[in-house]
Design a protein around this motif. Structure first.
Motif, PDB file in Angstrom:
ATOM      1  N   THR A 165       0.817  -1.228   0.000  1.00 45.02           N
ATOM      2  CA  THR A 165       0.000   0.000   0.000  1.00 45.02           C
ATOM      3  C   THR A 165       0.844   1.269   0.000  1.00 45.02           C
ATOM      4  O   THR A 165       0.305   2.375   0.029  1.00 45.02           O
ATOM      5  CB  THR A 165      -0.963   0.008   1.198  1.00 45.02           C
ATOM      6  OG1 THR A 165      -0.204  -0.108   2.400  1.00 45.02           O
ATOM      7  CG2 THR A 165      -1.975  -1.123   1.099  1.00 45.02           C
ATOM      8  N   ASP A 166       2.168   1.143  -0.036  1.00 43.55           N
ATOM      9  CA  ASP A 166       3.070   2.307  -0.007  1.00 43.55           C
ATOM     10  C   ASP A 166       3.405   2.826  -1.408  1.00 43.55           C
ATOM     11  O   ASP A 166       4.430   3.482  -1.583  1.00 43.55           O
ATOM     12  CB  ASP A 166       4.370   1.952   0.722  1.00 43.55           C
ATOM     13  CG  ASP A 166       4.155   1.678   2.197  1.00 43.55           C
ATOM     14  OD1 ASP A 166       3.074   2.026   2.722  1.00 43.55           O
ATOM     15  OD2 ASP A 166       5.067   1.109   2.823  1.00 43.55           O
ATOM     16  N   ARG A 167       2.566   2.507  -2.397  1.00 43.94           N
ATOM     17  CA  ARG A 167       2.775   2.943  -3.787  1.00 43.94           C
ATOM     18  C   ARG A 167       4.147   2.528  -4.324  1.00 43.94           C
ATOM     19  O   ARG A 167       4.942   3.373  -4.743  1.00 43.94           O
ATOM     20  CB  ARG A 167       2.568   4.437  -3.922  1.00 43.94           C
ATOM     21  CG  ARG A 167       1.185   4.866  -3.522  1.00 43.94           C
ATOM     22  CD  ARG A 167       1.023   6.361  -3.629  1.00 43.94           C
ATOM     23  NE  ARG A 167      -0.265   6.726  -3.085  1.00 43.94           N
ATOM     24  CZ  ARG A 167      -1.194   7.386  -3.745  1.00 43.94           C
ATOM     25  NH1 ARG A 167      -0.977   7.747  -4.981  1.00 43.94           N
ATOM     26  NH2 ARG A 167      -2.333   7.681  -3.181  1.00 43.94           N
ATOM     27  N   PRO A 168       4.433   1.228  -4.307  1.00 43.71           N
ATOM     28  CA  PRO A 168       5.750   0.778  -4.783  1.00 43.71           C
ATOM     29  C   PRO A 168       5.953   1.077  -6.264  1.00 43.71           C
ATOM     30  O   PRO A 168       4.998   1.108  -7.048  1.00 43.71           O
ATOM     31  CB  PRO A 168       5.719  -0.727  -4.522  1.00 43.71           C
ATOM     32  CG  PRO A 168       4.272  -1.091  -4.527  1.00 43.71           C
ATOM     33  CD  PRO A 168       3.557   0.107  -3.966  1.00 43.71           C
ATOM     34  N   VAL A 169       7.220   1.306  -6.618  1.00 48.14           N
ATOM     35  CA  VAL A 169       7.587   1.539  -8.017  1.00 48.14           C
ATOM     36  C   VAL A 169       8.501   0.410  -8.483  1.00 48.14           C
ATOM     37  O   VAL A 169       9.147  -0.261  -7.680  1.00 48.14           O
ATOM     38  CB  VAL A 169       8.278   2.912  -8.223  1.00 48.14           C
ATOM     39  CG1 VAL A 169       7.325   4.052  -7.901  1.00 48.14           C
ATOM     40  CG2 VAL A 169       9.547   3.019  -7.423  1.00 48.14           C
ATOM     41  N   CYS A 170       8.547   0.228  -9.783  1.00 44.41           N
ATOM     42  CA  CYS A 170       9.390  -0.802 -10.380  1.00 44.41           C
ATOM     43  C   CYS A 170      10.857  -0.444 -10.186  1.00 44.41           C
ATOM     44  O   CYS A 170      11.265   0.696 -10.407  1.00 44.41           O
ATOM     45  CB  CYS A 170       9.066  -0.913 -11.868  1.00 44.41           C
ATOM     46  SG  CYS A 170      10.120  -2.082 -12.750  1.00 44.41           S
ATOM     47  N   GLY A 171      11.641  -1.418  -9.787  1.00 47.90           N
ATOM     48  CA  GLY A 171      13.071  -1.205  -9.609  1.00 47.90           C
ATOM     49  C   GLY A 171      13.803  -0.990 -10.924  1.00 47.90           C
ATOM     50  O   GLY A 171      14.872  -0.384 -10.949  1.00 47.90           O
ATOM     51  N   ALA A 172      13.217  -1.435 -12.039  1.00 49.32           N
ATOM     52  CA  ALA A 172      13.872  -1.294 -13.340  1.00 49.32           C
ATOM     53  C   ALA A 172      13.491   0.008 -14.046  1.00 49.32           C
ATOM     54  O   ALA A 172      14.354   0.772 -14.452  1.00 49.32           O
ATOM     55  CB  ALA A 172      13.536  -2.487 -14.228  1.00 49.32           C
TER      56      ALA A 172
END
Length: 145
Positions: A24-31
């Motif tokens: 729920t912390d608005r994760p973003v793609c590592g790539a």
């Protein structure tokens, strides 16, 4: 759900490891650094569908549809609204049976619109017909366990 979860980026296809507590912390793609969840269904072709099915830890609710289908067009905004209610604990996707006819045949899709819930690479439930967002959400939560 196991921790950490694998979440496939709908933008670049990279598989990301995300702690369940951080969904729920608005994760973003590592790539590619784009959001992993945007509160709307992702559009998948056959290859994208198979990648998500194989690599994503989250349950995946797929709307199988076609552009010529009136009930499919009626349900599209309802499915989009459901995505806003179900993400990030579930991935919602749309697959056009016109663009992926072999997949539709393999999954024995006989009528559309059809929503199918997958978990761990396997189908768990399916529901035919256009239904409102709240019913989609209730049905998905009931079958996802």
């Amino acid at each position: 759900m196991a921790d950490p979860l694998q979440v496939v980026c709908s933008h670049c296809g990279a598989v990301n490891r995300v702690p369940a507590a951080r969904l729920t912390d608005r994760p973003v793609c590592g790539a590619c650094r784009k959001p992993l969840f945007e509160g709307r269904p992702i559009t998948l072709d056959e290859a994208g569908f198979r990648r998500h099915l194989r690599a994503d830890s989250l349950p995946i609710l797929v709307d199988f549809w076609a552009s010529w289908c009136g009930p499919c067009r009626t349900m599209a905004p309802e499915f989009e609204a459901a995505a806003g209610m179900l993400e990030p604990t579930m991935r919602l996707a749309k697959v056009s049976t016109e663009d992926a006819p072999a997949l539709a045949q393999e999954l024995q899709i006989r009528g559309i619109p059809l929503i199918v819930l997958f978990r761990d690479g396997r189908e768990i439930a399916r529901q035919a017909g256009a239904i409102p967002a709240r019913q989609i959400v209730a049905w998905a939560r009931q079958h996802a366990g």
